[in-house]
Design a protein around this motif. Structure first.
Motif, short mmCIF file in Angstrom:
data_model
loop_
_atom_site.label_atom_id
_atom_site.label_comp_id
_atom_site.label_asym_id
_atom_site.label_seq_id
_atom_site.Cartn_x
_atom_site.Cartn_y
_atom_site.Cartn_z
N HIS A 25 38.00 36.15 77.88
CA HIS A 25 38.84 36.87 76.49
C HIS A 25 40.15 36.65 77.85
O HIS A 25 39.44 37.48 78.81
CB HIS A 25 38.20 37.86 76.13
CG HIS A 25 37.29 38.17 75.54
ND1 HIS A 25 37.22 37.97 74.46
CD2 HIS A 25 35.90 38.45 75.99
CE1 HIS A 25 35.65 38.18 73.74
NE2 HIS A 25 35.22 38.64 75.06
N ILE A 39 41.04 45.35 71.93
CA ILE A 39 39.60 44.58 72.25
C ILE A 39 38.45 44.93 72.38
O ILE A 39 37.52 46.02 72.61
CB ILE A 39 40.22 43.42 73.45
CG1 ILE A 39 39.28 42.07 73.19
CG2 ILE A 39 40.04 44.24 74.46
CD1 ILE A 39 39.71 41.09 73.95
N LEU A 41 33.81 43.64 73.31
CA LEU A 41 33.95 42.74 74.22
C LEU A 41 31.97 43.21 73.52
O LEU A 41 31.41 44.29 74.00
CB LEU A 41 33.61 42.68 75.97
CG LEU A 41 35.31 42.56 76.24
CD1 LEU A 41 35.38 43.25 77.75
CD2 LEU A 41 35.80 41.73 75.69
N ASP A 45 31.05 40.10 79.19
CA ASP A 45 32.73 39.53 78.78
C ASP A 45 33.11 39.73 79.96
O ASP A 45 33.55 40.84 80.73
CB ASP A 45 32.52 39.63 77.47
CG ASP A 45 31.97 39.43 76.90
OD1 ASP A 45 30.45 38.63 76.58
OD2 ASP A 45 32.08 39.27 75.58
#
Length: 107
Positions: A25, A39, A41, A45
């Motif tokens: 990302h 965000i 995840l 990630d």
């Protein structure tokens, strides 16, 4: 091929394939802000922190169990961090204290 091999080979391939599901990302730094500012995840990630600002930043998190410090990141560069464990972290910039990013890692 034996019955056992016909069973084990697909299981092995499934396990191998699921390892490759981690995502990358991109979080940009521009105007002394993270974008986006929130965000979610999955464990494994990675966030790539892209400095599109005209100043240096120092991205870090001091949340217990999720601590990291990427050091000085000059304008125009990228650094990354892999989030291994579930939890919530507040990511900040040591140079610009108003910069905040909420990271949620969940299974």
């Amino acid at each position: 091929m034996t019955k056992l091999n016909r069973f084990l080979i697909p299981l092995f391939m499934l396990g191998f394939a699921s390892h490759g599901l981690a995502k990358e990302h991109v979080i940009t730094q521009k105007g002394k802000l993270f974008s986006p500012t929130d965000i979610s995840l999955a464990p494994g990630d990675t966030i790539i922190f892209k400095n599109d600002d005209d100043t240096s930043h120092n991205v870090f998190a001091s949340t217990e169990g999720m601590k990291f410090n990427l050091g000085i990141q000059k304008s125009g560069t990228e650094t990354s961090h892999k989030f291994e464990s579930p939890g919530d972290a507040e990511v900040r910039c040591a140079i610009h204290p108003k910069m905040k990013l909420k990271v949620t890692v969940k299974n």
